[in-house]
Design an enzyme around this catalytic site. Structure first.
Site, PDB file in Angstrom:
ATOM      1  N   LYS A 129      10.356   0.863   3.865  1.00 18.73           N
ATOM      2  CA  LYS A 129      11.820   0.068   4.782  1.00 18.73           C
ATOM      3  C   LYS A 129      11.614  -0.966   5.941  1.00 18.73           C
ATOM      4  O   LYS A 129      12.317  -1.671   6.380  1.00 18.73           O
ATOM      5  CB  LYS A 129      12.347   0.935   5.816  1.00 18.73           C
ATOM      6  CG  LYS A 129      12.965   2.468   5.274  1.00 18.73           C
ATOM      7  CD  LYS A 129      13.420   3.370   5.824  1.00 18.73           C
ATOM      8  CE  LYS A 129      13.941   4.439   5.323  1.00 18.73           C
ATOM      9  NZ  LYS A 129      13.389   5.357   4.236  1.00 18.73           N
TER      10      LYS A 129
HETATM   11  C1  LIG Z   1      13.971   5.821   2.872  1.00 20.44           C
HETATM   12  C2  LIG Z   1      13.137   6.549   1.798  1.00 20.44           C
HETATM   13  C3  LIG Z   1      13.695   6.173   0.188  1.00 20.44           C
HETATM   14  C4  LIG Z   1      15.122   6.424  -0.197  1.00 20.44           C
HETATM   15  O1  LIG Z   1      15.721   5.070   0.041  1.00 20.44           O
HETATM   16  P1  LIG Z   1      17.164   4.962  -0.233  1.00 20.44           P
HETATM   17  O2  LIG Z   1      17.294   3.943   0.352  1.00 20.44           O
HETATM   18  O3  LIG Z   1      17.011   6.157   1.006  1.00 20.44           O
HETATM   19  O4  LIG Z   1      17.338   5.928  -1.120  1.00 20.44           O
HETATM   20  C5  LIG Z   1      12.129   6.647  -0.678  1.00 20.44           C
HETATM   21  N1  LIG Z   1      10.973   6.626  -0.164  1.00 20.44           N
HETATM   22  C6  LIG Z   1      10.615   6.127   1.190  1.00 20.44           C
HETATM   23  C7  LIG Z   1       9.307   6.866   1.448  1.00 20.44           C
HETATM   24  C8  LIG Z   1      11.347   6.649   2.062  1.00 20.44           C
HETATM   25  O5  LIG Z   1      10.889   5.986   3.729  1.00 20.44           O
END
Ligand SMILES: *Cc1c(COP(=O)(O)O)cnc(C)c1O
Length: 551
Positions: A129
């Site tokens: 993120k």
């Molecule tokens: C947010 C997240 C995901 C999922 O991603 P999306 O965009 O919500 O599909 C997967 N792995 C981690 C570690 C995350 O923080």
């Protein structure tokens, strides 16, 4: 656009894009990038998408660009220089990725067989993120400072970001916004219910514009408080509230870059056995569908993607859609009888979200899926041979109807055959259980000594399953997205590897940045589970901040 795409950072003047945005539910159109980023959600409740997905003309020549130069070329196709001058955009991008520990920002490493891991966790909070939120934080600041030119004190436009987190989003948002001018961030987490590392990552940030609120309650209570604040006319009169959740278009946009970048890295690493133009697959551990949706945009822009493989955990609404054409919060009884329901005894919340070993993917519905639905409905409408405006109107109406049914009936579908066929042309889906996740962490460690985090393991298991199916395309390289550093999810990793000879978490997994975190000074305020109490805290703390500002 034919020769208007800059191939390096210096020729941006020739670039003529004037991208506007529309809402997936059809009512809002003609928005600028800045409006879309600051608003987040459209007035009709839909999500913003570009009116045209640009073709990345000449993308093959971008192979040897640095991450920052590549990001500039891609983002320039969506952000017109009239909105952000080229030099400014370049500077925002450069600063956003200077905080990453890896020189190449998102390195690609060969894992085993045809599977390559795209490591997206080298940012400040050790999860993917950061790629989007480092950029979004700088964008917010850029827009705000520009709006505030010549203004001082109380005349300045001040953004108050409010969000709820069960872990990952919170720390990435805080690191994206810490110390930024003209913006405060309030992050609500359920007290004592966030993993210790994630809690420390948030509460050890001491910048005055960062406010951690520990709510006496669970994650749903936190979300309800945030929703109540956004719906409250009082606070909206005095404060400009902002959101950083995964529906923000800038987050999707920033993520398209690493699809291109990893493709080019693969081409450089593979030498003669892989030529630019050859196809790859991507496997993406998915929750809210934001990460994989960025891959879909890369594909529509021209990246040679064979398939995007959706990997879900036991919260499998997406997997069920691809198998049945129905998008439902709960599988119907009939499907459960056919083996669609897991019998592995995972804990379920009242509303049906299961707690799994990959908590960042524990969702009931995937908010960004709405954006894909629009494109599927648009393609379907296009077959009718009417004009583009009609197709777009149809798509908006269809999406509004589907989402209406999701809200009132808990689901919709089966969708038209043509819609499902379109979804299956570009995507495949895999569902991975908790026991499979643990097995994957263990077997990959035994085979190659690499420690996967549980989310990444879901993606890798999906990739391996695809390979084993032995389809003709299984010889294609598959890039599996690694979304978090294993140290963030110590519980699952320890569960999988504690009996491995010589395995020691602290020595093998823990990065230096996490050592001694619990001794650091913390800033967090306990709040009751009541939105009016939180509103008071927000007012008071913003007031204190504004009173101490000199600009
Ligand atoms: C947010 C997240 C995901 C999922 O991603 P999306 O965009 O919500 O599909 C997967 N792995 C981690 C570690 C995350 O923080």
């Amino acid at each position: 656009m034919s020769n208007g795409v800059p191939t390096n950072g210096d020729s941006a003047e020739t670039h003529t894009a004037s991208q506007r945005y529309l809402s997936t539910r059809g009512e809002d159109t003609g928005f600028s990038f800045e409006e879309v980023v600051l608003k987040g959600l459209a007035n009709d409740g839909g999500l913003y998408i570009p009116e045209q997905v640009p073709t990345a003309e000449g993308w093959e020549t971008w192979k040897d660009l640095s991450f920052v130069d590549l990001a500039f070329n891609i983002l320039s196709l969506y952000i017109s220089p009239a909105e952000i001058p080229a030099d400014d955009l370049k500077d925002i991008i450069r600063r956003s990725y200077a905080t990453f520990r890896a020189d190449d920002v998102t390195p690609l490493v060969h894992l085993q067989d045809n599977i390559h891991l795209l490591e997206l966790f080298h940012g400040p909070t050790f999860a993917f993120k950061d790629v989007a939120l480092q950029f979004l934080g700088n964008l917010f600041e850029y827009f705000l400072v520009r709006r505030n030119e010549g203004k001082t004190g109380r005349d300045r436009y001040h953004l108050t970001v409010v969000g709820a987190t069960s872990g990952d989003t919170g720390s990435a948002a805080i690191y994206g916004l810490r110390g930024k001018k003209d913006v405060s961030v309030f992050m609500l987490h359920p007290k004592g219910r966030v993993s210790p590392i994630q809690e420390l990552q948030m509460t050890t940030v001491l910048d005055p514009n960062v406010h951690n609120l520990a709510v006496e309650g669970n994650f749903d209570n936190c979300q309800d408080i945030v929703k109540a604040l956004f719906a409250d006319p009082e606070i909206n009169k005095t404060h400009k509230l902002g959101a950083v959740n995964s529906i923000n278009w800038a987050r999707i946009l920033a993520q398209t870059v690493y699809y291109f970048y990893s493709y080019f890295t693969l081409a450089r690493q593979q030498g003669d056995s892989f030529t630019v133009g050859d196809k790859v697959r991507f496997a993406v551990p998915s929750g809210n569908f934001g990460d994989i949706l960025a891959g879909y945009f890369a594909f529509r822009m021209g990246l040679p993607v064979d398939k995007l493989v959706i990997a879900t955990n036991e919260n499998d609404i997406l997997d069920r859609f691809w198998k049945t054409g129905r998008y439902e919060k709960k599988p119907t009884y009939g499907q459960a009888a056919q083996g669609g329901l897991p019998a592995d005894g995972v804990k379920a919340h009242e509303d049906g979200v299961k707690e799994t070993l990959s908590p960042a993917m524990d969702i009931l519905v995937s908010s960004n899926f709405e954006r894909l639905l629009w494109f599927l409905a648009y393609e379907f409408a296009s077959d009718a041979g009417m004009d583009d405006e009609w197709n777009k109107r149809q798509a908006g109406q269809e999406v509004a109807a589907w989402l209406g049914d999701l809200k009132t009936k808990g689901g919709f579908g089966p969708v038209y055959r043509g819609v499902l066929d379109a979804a299956r042309r570009t995507f495949e889906s895999e569902r991975v259980s908790d026991p499979q996740t643990i097995d994957t962490i263990r077997s990959v460690y035994q085979a190659v000594g690499y420690v996967l985090d549980p989310h990444t393991a879901v993606g890798v298991e999906a990739a391996r399953h695809q390979e084993q199916q032995n389809k003709p395309q299984s010889t294609l390289p598959i890039i599996s997205l690694s979304t978090a550093h294993p140290a963030k999810f110590a519980g699952a990793v320890t569960l999988a590897l504690q009996d491995e000879p010589g395995f020691e978490f602290d020595a093998k997994v823990l990065p230096a940045e996490f050592v001694g975190l619990e001794q650091r000074e913390k800033r967090v305020r306990d709040v009751e589970n009541a939105w009016t109490a939180v509103r008071e805290v927000v007012r008071k703390e913003v007031e204190v901040e504004l009173a101490s500002k000199e600009y």
